[in-house]
Design an enzyme around this catalytic site. Structure first.
Site, PDB file in Angstrom:
ATOM      1  N   GLY A 191       0.395  -1.317  -0.771  1.00  0.00           N
ATOM      2  CA  GLY A 191      -0.074  -0.193   0.205  1.00  0.00           C
ATOM      3  C   GLY A 191       0.559   1.020  -0.514  1.00  0.00           C
ATOM      4  CB  CYS A 192       4.188   2.099   0.331  1.00  0.00           C
ATOM      5  SG  CYS A 192       4.151   2.689   2.238  1.00  0.00           S
ATOM      6  CB  VAL A 193       3.289   5.572  -3.808  1.00  0.00           C
ATOM      7  CG1 VAL A 193       3.276   5.856  -5.301  1.00  0.00           C
ATOM      8  CG2 VAL A 193       1.513   6.015  -3.897  1.00  0.00           C
TER       9      VAL A 193
END
Length: 147
Positions: free
Chosen positions: A53-55
């Protein structure tokens, strides 16, 4: 009023960030934390410890050392690395139960949301939640067997 997260180190960083109204100064502090973080060897940056869930690419691994959590991590984005460094410094030396007891409301207390894109702010929370989940998993592992 001093923040009370359950971690003296985290309290100090949150108080420092919330003590300035200048978003640029907050940003500079996070970048300074990023530069202080020891790099994680590339061969240790595995899918198993990648934050979902991290770019940006973010890796964090916790381990128990005499009952307290010690963390290593890295990110390919400097600002994210600074947020990770803040959490590593703030959550190191706590027991797994103490890590799990830290309320994520400290993130709002930093005032960083004003400086972060929504995806970065969400990433900060995802890194924190990943670290809490690792602490919980380590707490539930059986200890060494005494023979």
């Amino acid at each position: 009023m001093a923040t009370r997260t359950g971690s003296d180190a985290l309290d100090r960083m949150v108080d420092r960030l919330s003590g300035t109204s200048d978003p640029k100064r907050r940003y500079e502090y996070v970048l300074w934390l990023a530069k202080k973080l020891q790099p994680m060897p590339a061969d240790e940056q595995t899918e198993a410890i990648k934050v979902k869930g991290c770019v940006s690419q973010v890796f964090v691994r916790g381990q128990l050392d005499n009952g307290t959590m010690q963390w290593v991590g890295d990110s390919d984005a400097l600002i994210t690395k600074g947020l990770l460094a803040m959490l590593i410094e703030g959550l190191s030396g706590l027991t797994p139960a103490q890590v799990q007891a830290v309320d994520p409301s400290f993130i709002a207390a930093t005032g960083l949301q004003a400086s972060l894109t929504p995806s970065r702010a969400n990433g900060f929370l995802n890194i924190f939640r990943t670290m809490q989940a690792q602490a919980q998993a380590l707490e539930q592992m059986p200890g060494p067997v005494n023979s």
